[in-house]
Every structure is written in C-alpha cells, then in structure tokens.
Design a protein around this motif. Structure first.
Motif, PDB file in Angstrom:
ATOM      1  N   ARG A   1       0.831  -1.214   0.000  1.00 53.74           N
ATOM      2  CA  ARG A   1       0.000   0.000   0.000  1.00 53.74           C
ATOM      3  C   ARG A   1       0.861   1.258   0.000  1.00 53.74           C
ATOM      4  O   ARG A   1       0.525   2.253  -0.659  1.00 53.74           O
ATOM      5  CB  ARG A   1      -0.944  -0.021   1.203  1.00 53.74           C
ATOM      6  CG  ARG A   1      -2.011  -1.114   1.127  1.00 53.74           C
ATOM      7  CD  ARG A   1      -3.102  -0.905   2.157  1.00 53.74           C
ATOM      8  NE  ARG A   1      -2.637  -1.117   3.514  1.00 53.74           N
ATOM      9  CZ  ARG A   1      -2.664  -2.285   4.151  1.00 53.74           C
ATOM     10  NH1 ARG A   1      -3.117  -3.366   3.524  1.00 53.74           N
ATOM     11  NH2 ARG A   1      -2.246  -2.396   5.392  1.00 53.74           N
ATOM     12  N   LEU A   2       1.963   1.229   0.726  1.00 51.30           N
ATOM     13  CA  LEU A   2       2.864   2.381   0.736  1.00 51.30           C
ATOM     14  C   LEU A   2       3.481   2.602  -0.644  1.00 51.30           C
ATOM     15  O   LEU A   2       3.626   3.746  -1.098  1.00 51.30           O
ATOM     16  CB  LEU A   2       3.965   2.176   1.778  1.00 51.30           C
ATOM     17  CG  LEU A   2       3.539   2.278   3.244  1.00 51.30           C
ATOM     18  CD1 LEU A   2       4.695   1.879   4.163  1.00 51.30           C
ATOM     19  CD2 LEU A   2       3.075   3.689   3.576  1.00 51.30           C
TER      20      LEU A   2
ATOM     21  N   CYS B   1       9.301   7.094   3.175  1.00 48.70           N
ATOM     22  CA  CYS B   1       9.634   5.716   2.797  1.00 48.70           C
ATOM     23  C   CYS B   1      10.831   5.206   3.595  1.00 48.70           C
ATOM     24  O   CYS B   1      10.839   4.063   4.077  1.00 48.70           O
ATOM     25  CB  CYS B   1       9.938   5.645   1.298  1.00 48.70           C
ATOM     26  SG  CYS B   1       8.515   5.913   0.218  1.00 48.70           S
ATOM     27  N   SER B   2      11.830   6.047   3.734  1.00 49.77           N
ATOM     28  CA  SER B   2      13.029   5.651   4.469  1.00 49.77           C
ATOM     29  C   SER B   2      12.719   5.417   5.943  1.00 49.77           C
ATOM     30  O   SER B   2      13.189   4.441   6.544  1.00 49.77           O
ATOM     31  CB  SER B   2      14.108   6.728   4.316  1.00 49.77           C
ATOM     32  OG  SER B   2      15.274   6.371   5.016  1.00 49.77           O
ATOM     33  N   ASN B   3      11.915   6.289   6.522  1.00 46.51           N
ATOM     34  CA  ASN B   3      11.571   6.133   7.943  1.00 46.51           C
ATOM     35  C   ASN B   3      10.824   4.829   8.185  1.00 46.51           C
ATOM     36  O   ASN B   3      11.072   4.138   9.183  1.00 46.51           O
ATOM     37  CB  ASN B   3      10.722   7.319   8.412  1.00 46.51           C
ATOM     38  CG  ASN B   3      11.523   8.597   8.512  1.00 46.51           C
ATOM     39  OD1 ASN B   3      12.754   8.572   8.571  1.00 46.51           O
ATOM     40  ND2 ASN B   3      10.839   9.735   8.510  1.00 46.51           N
TER      41      ASN B   3
ATOM     42  N   PRO C   1      10.236  10.563 -14.629  1.00 47.59           N
ATOM     43  CA  PRO C   1      11.422  11.121 -13.972  1.00 47.59           C
ATOM     44  C   PRO C   1      11.321  11.193 -12.451  1.00 47.59           C
ATOM     45  O   PRO C   1      12.304  10.919 -11.747  1.00 47.59           O
ATOM     46  CB  PRO C   1      11.534  12.520 -14.587  1.00 47.59           C
ATOM     47  CG  PRO C   1      10.869  12.393 -15.924  1.00 47.59           C
ATOM     48  CD  PRO C   1       9.742  11.429 -15.712  1.00 47.59           C
ATOM     49  N   ALA C   2      10.157  11.546 -11.930  1.00 43.05           N
ATOM     50  CA  ALA C   2      10.018  11.651 -10.477  1.00 43.05           C
ATOM     51  C   ALA C   2      10.198  10.292  -9.811  1.00 43.05           C
ATOM     52  O   ALA C   2      10.750  10.198  -8.705  1.00 43.05           O
ATOM     53  CB  ALA C   2       8.656  12.240 -10.119  1.00 43.05           C
ATOM     54  N   LEU C   3       9.755   9.234 -10.471  1.00 40.83           N
ATOM     55  CA  LEU C   3       9.940   7.888  -9.924  1.00 40.83           C
ATOM     56  C   LEU C   3      11.421   7.525  -9.915  1.00 40.83           C
ATOM     57  O   LEU C   3      11.933   6.978  -8.927  1.00 40.83           O
ATOM     58  CB  LEU C   3       9.148   6.877 -10.748  1.00 40.83           C
ATOM     59  CG  LEU C   3       9.323   5.405 -10.351  1.00 40.83           C
ATOM     60  CD1 LEU C   3       8.890   5.173  -8.910  1.00 40.83           C
ATOM     61  CD2 LEU C   3       8.542   4.498 -11.301  1.00 40.83           C
ATOM     62  N   THR C   4      12.102   7.820 -11.003  1.00 41.84           N
ATOM     63  CA  THR C   4      13.540   7.553 -11.072  1.00 41.84           C
ATOM     64  C   THR C   4      14.281   8.295  -9.964  1.00 41.84           C
ATOM     65  O   THR C   4      15.175   7.742  -9.310  1.00 41.84           O
ATOM     66  CB  THR C   4      14.090   7.979 -12.446  1.00 41.84           C
ATOM     67  OG1 THR C   4      13.373   7.284 -13.475  1.00 41.84           O
ATOM     68  CG2 THR C   4      15.572   7.664 -12.563  1.00 41.84           C
ATOM     69  N   ALA C   5      13.892   9.544  -9.741  1.00 41.01           N
ATOM     70  CA  ALA C   5      14.542  10.340  -8.697  1.00 41.01           C
ATOM     71  C   ALA C   5      14.261   9.769  -7.312  1.00 41.01           C
ATOM     72  O   ALA C   5      15.154   9.719  -6.456  1.00 41.01           O
ATOM     73  CB  ALA C   5      14.065  11.786  -8.787  1.00 41.01           C
ATOM     74  N   LEU C   6      13.034   9.334  -7.082  1.00 38.77           N
ATOM     75  CA  LEU C   6      12.684   8.763  -5.776  1.00 38.77           C
ATOM     76  C   LEU C   6      13.477   7.488  -5.515  1.00 38.77           C
ATOM     77  O   LEU C   6      14.042   7.307  -4.426  1.00 38.77           O
ATOM     78  CB  LEU C   6      11.186   8.469  -5.719  1.00 38.77           C
ATOM     79  CG  LEU C   6      10.693   7.743  -4.457  1.00 38.77           C
ATOM     80  CD1 LEU C   6      10.980   8.561  -3.205  1.00 38.77           C
ATOM     81  CD2 LEU C   6       9.199   7.431  -4.570  1.00 38.77           C
ATOM     82  N   LEU C   7      13.530   6.608  -6.496  1.00 40.93           N
ATOM     83  CA  LEU C   7      14.266   5.355  -6.324  1.00 40.93           C
ATOM     84  C   LEU C   7      15.748   5.627  -6.077  1.00 40.93           C
ATOM     85  O   LEU C   7      16.380   4.997  -5.217  1.00 40.93           O
ATOM     86  CB  LEU C   7      14.085   4.465  -7.557  1.00 40.93           C
ATOM     87  CG  LEU C   7      12.676   3.893  -7.755  1.00 40.93           C
ATOM     88  CD1 LEU C   7      12.556   3.219  -9.118  1.00 40.93           C
ATOM     89  CD2 LEU C   7      12.334   2.912  -6.647  1.00 40.93           C
TER      90      LEU C   7
END
Length: 258
Positions: free
Chosen positions: A26-27, A58-60, A99-105
C-alpha cells in the motif's frame, strides 16, 4: 490441474509478517500515485520538496524494521513495488520514463552505506527470484496494479481508448503466468475475481467497462493453455461466490436489524 497445491511457506515471513507485507504494497502504491501526479503536472520547485518528503517517509518506514535484515527487506519491498507500478504504467500509457519515480528510487538507494546496500540487494534478489518470497506483498501489489489499470480502462471515453489499456493489462497478466509458474496463475485468478467483483458491486458500470472486461477475458482464454485457464476460472469463481455469499449475509443481517 486437477487439484490446487497448497502455497509453500514464505521464506521471508519471519522478517516481514503478512500485515507488514501488505502495508509495504500500500505504501508503494501511495508513493507511486504521488510521483505519477508529479509526472502529469510537473512543477520543479514543488516536486523537489515533495520528493524529499516522500523519500523521507519511505526511508523512515523502512528503518522501523526490527534488525538490519528486516530493514533491508522493507526497503526492498518498497523498491520492488515502485518498480512494478512504474513498469506497468509506462507500458500501459506508452511513457518513455517517469522522472520523479527515477529520482525517488535513486534517493532511497543513495541513503544506504555499502553494507546496507549489500543487504538490500540480497533481499531484493530474493523477492524477485523466489516465487513465494513475500507472497502476501506480491498478491496485494498485483491486485492493486491490475485493478488500477482496469479502472483506468473503465473510465475511457471511447472503445479505442479502452482497447489501448486492455492489451497491456492482458500482457501483464500473461507475463505473470510465464514468470511465475506456481504463483502466477493464482495472481491472474485474483485479478479476474477482483474485476468481476468490481462489476458486480457497480450495476451502473459503463458499457465500455463491460466490453473491455469481455475482451480481456476472451484474450486470456485464447492465450492460456486450456487446463491452466480452467484452473484460473475455478479459482476466481470460488472467490466471487464467496464475496456474493458474504454480501447476501450482510444484507440479510441489515434487514433483521432494521
């Protein structure tokens, strides 16, 4: 396929129980929805801050694991889920990149030191290579992706637009059957049951939704081996019947209370 073999034990269950795995799915869905909105309506100033906040959340969550391996697995689940959403949507909507997904990953990975990255890669590989590893995560993730694409198809204004989403959804489902010989057909059955339940729950479903669903089911019938297709129909049919029985029981209880 005369009988359905039981699902083997999940080798990752000790590190992430059922609820944790479903929450990870879900996250990942929520995070992907956020980055996809950024792709649809880009704003570089807003995006930079939003991505940082999203990566932090996500990291937390990943760091809340009980030990190093559990933390690595949590992150691997999120990244696997984001990858799956990204692949499904780039194929379905013919996008070259998000692009935003690539940056997040990238942001999630750059937070790791060498030892943490090695643990992450190990857990990520186990999810990808072992069919029943993180099985609850995979079921929740795939159900969400399949239903999201089906709802997008149902919302199309023309039959041509809907057909453009039926094809990639069908390809996605057939790919599961090829990639995961034991789990894949169960995921297809889950998708078909979820779609049928969505139609039954909405008597006002559009003609496009109904026709697109018919095309999807017909394509799978033609593409899948006969025995496998029958097993999928039987499995999904039982889920739909169980849903109908539960709904009738709720309706009857409501009438009694009234």
């Amino acid at each position: 396929m005369a009988s359905v073999s039981p699902i083997p034990a999940d080798p990752l269950a000790a590190l992430a129980d059922t609820e944790c795995q479903r929450l990870a799915a879900r996250l990942a869905q929520d995070a992907f929805a956020a980055v996809f909105r950024m792709a649809v309506a880009p704003d570089s100033d807003v995006e930079a801050g939003a991505l940082g906040e999203l990566a932090g959340r996500c990291s937390n969550w990943s760091q809340a694991g009980a030990d190093d391996d559990a933390r690595a697995l949590r992150l691997a689940l999120l990244v696997n889920g984001l990858d799956a959403w990204g692949l499904a949507y780039t194929q379905a909507f013919q996008l070259t990149a998000i692009p935003a997904l690539t940056a997040l990953l990238g942001g999630l990975r750059t937070r790791l030191d060498a030892a943490a990255d090695a643990r992450f890669q190990q857990q990520f590989a186990r999810i990808a290579e072992v069919e029943f590893a993180a099985v609850d995560f995979k079921v929740e993730l795939r159900r969400s992706i399949h239903l999201a694409l089906w709802h997008a198809m149902s919302a199309c204004e023309t039959a041509e637009q809907a057909e453009g989403l039926v094809r990639p959804l069908g390809s996605l489902l057939l790919g599961l059957n090829e990639q995961m010989p034991e789990l894949g057909w169960r995921l297809i059955a889950d998708a078909l049951a979820s779609i049928q339940i969505s139609l039954l729950a909405d008597p006002a479903a559009s003609a496009i939704a109904q026709e697109g669903t018919r095309q999807l089911f017909a394509a799978l019938r033609h593409a899948l081996p006969g025995e496998r297709h029958q097993a999928i129909l039987a499995h999904s049919g039982r889920a739909v019947v169980a849903w109908q029985q539960a709904r009738r029981a709720r309706d009857a209880e409501g009438r009694i209370d009234a």
